[in-house]
Design a protein around this motif. Structure first.
Motif, short mmCIF file in Angstrom:
data_model
loop_
_atom_site.label_atom_id
_atom_site.label_comp_id
_atom_site.label_asym_id
_atom_site.label_seq_id
_atom_site.Cartn_x
_atom_site.Cartn_y
_atom_site.Cartn_z
N GLU A 15 -2.13 -7.61 -8.08
CA GLU A 15 -2.94 -7.75 -9.29
C GLU A 15 -2.42 -8.84 -10.22
N ASN A 16 -1.10 -9.06 -10.23
CA ASN A 16 -0.58 -10.04 -11.19
C ASN A 16 0.40 -11.04 -10.61
N ASP A 17 0.67 -10.99 -9.31
CA ASP A 17 1.67 -11.89 -8.73
C ASP A 17 1.13 -12.63 -7.51
N ASN A 18 -0.18 -12.60 -7.32
CA ASN A 18 -0.81 -13.26 -6.18
C ASN A 18 -0.24 -12.81 -4.84
N ALA A 19 0.28 -11.59 -4.78
CA ALA A 19 0.78 -11.06 -3.51
C ALA A 19 -0.41 -10.68 -2.64
N PHE A 20 -0.24 -10.85 -1.35
CA PHE A 20 -1.28 -10.50 -0.41
C PHE A 20 -1.10 -9.03 -0.04
N ARG A 21 -2.10 -8.22 -0.30
CA ARG A 21 -2.06 -6.78 -0.02
C ARG A 21 -2.52 -6.54 1.40
N LEU A 22 -1.72 -5.82 2.20
CA LEU A 22 -2.02 -5.61 3.61
C LEU A 22 -2.53 -4.21 3.93
N ILE A 23 -2.75 -3.39 2.92
CA ILE A 23 -3.32 -2.05 3.12
C ILE A 23 -4.37 -1.82 2.04
N ASN A 24 -5.09 -0.73 2.17
CA ASN A 24 -6.08 -0.39 1.15
C ASN A 24 -5.41 -0.27 -0.21
N PRO A 25 -6.14 -0.60 -1.27
CA PRO A 25 -5.52 -0.55 -2.60
C PRO A 25 -5.15 0.88 -3.00
N PRO A 26 -3.89 1.10 -3.36
CA PRO A 26 -3.48 2.42 -3.82
C PRO A 26 -4.05 2.72 -5.21
N MET A 27 -4.05 3.97 -5.57
CA MET A 27 -4.56 4.36 -6.88
C MET A 27 -3.42 4.34 -7.91
N GLY A 28 -3.77 4.07 -9.13
CA GLY A 28 -2.82 4.17 -10.23
C GLY A 28 -1.95 2.96 -10.42
N SER A 29 -1.07 3.10 -11.38
CA SER A 29 -0.12 2.07 -11.76
C SER A 29 0.90 1.84 -10.65
N SER A 30 1.60 0.74 -10.73
CA SER A 30 2.59 0.40 -9.72
C SER A 30 3.91 1.16 -9.89
N MET A 31 4.28 1.46 -11.13
CA MET A 31 5.59 2.07 -11.38
C MET A 31 5.43 3.50 -11.86
N PRO A 32 6.22 4.38 -11.28
CA PRO A 32 7.12 4.25 -10.13
C PRO A 32 6.35 4.44 -8.83
N SER A 33 6.98 4.13 -7.73
CA SER A 33 6.34 4.32 -6.44
C SER A 33 6.36 5.79 -6.08
N GLY A 34 5.18 6.36 -5.89
CA GLY A 34 5.09 7.77 -5.48
C GLY A 34 5.66 7.98 -4.09
N HIS A 35 5.49 6.99 -3.22
CA HIS A 35 6.06 7.09 -1.87
C HIS A 35 7.59 7.10 -1.93
N ALA A 36 8.16 6.28 -2.82
CA ALA A 36 9.63 6.26 -2.96
C ALA A 36 10.13 7.58 -3.54
N ILE A 37 9.42 8.11 -4.53
CA ILE A 37 9.82 9.41 -5.11
C ILE A 37 9.79 10.48 -4.03
N THR A 38 8.67 10.57 -3.34
CA THR A 38 8.50 11.64 -2.35
C THR A 38 9.49 11.52 -1.21
N SER A 39 9.69 10.32 -0.68
CA SER A 39 10.63 10.16 0.44
C SER A 39 12.07 10.42 0.01
N ALA A 40 12.45 9.97 -1.19
CA ALA A 40 13.83 10.21 -1.66
C ALA A 40 14.06 11.68 -1.95
N ALA A 41 13.08 12.35 -2.54
CA ALA A 41 13.23 13.78 -2.84
C ALA A 41 13.31 14.58 -1.54
N MET A 42 12.44 14.29 -0.58
CA MET A 42 12.46 15.02 0.69
C MET A 42 13.74 14.73 1.47
N ALA A 43 14.22 13.50 1.42
CA ALA A 43 15.47 13.17 2.11
C ALA A 43 16.65 13.89 1.48
N THR A 44 16.67 13.97 0.15
CA THR A 44 17.75 14.67 -0.55
C THR A 44 17.76 16.16 -0.20
#
Length: 184
Positions: free
Chosen positions: A92-121
């Motif tokens: 949306e603001n850095d001209n990055a090329f998105r390779l998957i469907n657009p996720p919902m919501g704001s970028s920060m924090p990553s829900g995938h990072a939260i979920t994977s780190a919590a489950m790994a812990t």
């Protein structure tokens, strides 16, 4: 005022963009991109559900419920935090090329990072100490895929890891406080 403005995180943007561009350079290599697309959801609620079903089928219903609860709370906490930060995504603001469907919501924090780190812990607490290091791979890979696929900045991932590790630690501590429970 969004949490992002109140914390004055704008100084992170320049470094974040540079690191993100470096990681996204892997988009040029089709096999890596395919692997990222196929595994990025290892940090989603789908993985929590699948792991819970597997654990339950192996006669570990308590651990299954604990891991599923961790995934649910992590995902919902991430969704709530996103409403507070309102950070644009890289595409949306850095001209990055998105390779998957657009996720919902704001970028920060990553829900995938939260979920994977919590489950790994949480999972690490049920693993022999000499093998717990293996659980660091899941959130690290998921974080790289989210940046590499153009949907998160590196700082979004770092924030997600911090929240996820904290959440997993809290859940493990709460579980240890229940009489008659054991871990590892």
């Amino acid at each position: 005022m969004a949490l992002r403005e109140s914390l004055n995180l704008h100084y992170v943007d320049r470094a974040d963009r540079a690191v993100g561009r470096t990681i996204r350079a892997v988009q040029r290599f089709a096999p890596v991109t395919v692997a990222m697309r196929r595994t990025t959801d290892w940090g989603s609620l789908y993985t929590a559900i699948g792991a819970a079903v597997l654990l339950h089928s192996q006669g570990r219903p308590r651990t299954a419920v604990k891991l599923l609860s961790t995934g649910l709370v992590g995902w919902e906490l991430g969704s709530w935090l996103k409403t507070r930060t309102q950070r644009p995504r890289p595409y949306e603001n850095d001209n990055a090329f998105r390779l998957i469907n657009p996720p919902m919501g704001s970028s920060m924090p990553s829900g995938h990072a939260i979920t994977s780190a919590a489950m790994a812990t949480v999972s690490a607490a049920h693993t022999r100490p000499s093998r717990r290091w293996i659980w660091a791979i899941l959130p690290a890979w998921v974080g790289l895929t989210r940046v590499g696929l153009g949907v998160h900045h590196p700082a979004d991932i770092a924030a997600g890891w911090a929240v996820g590790f904290w959440l997993g630690t809290v859940i493990n501590a709460a579980d240890r406080s229940i009489p008659g429970t054991t871990q590892a």
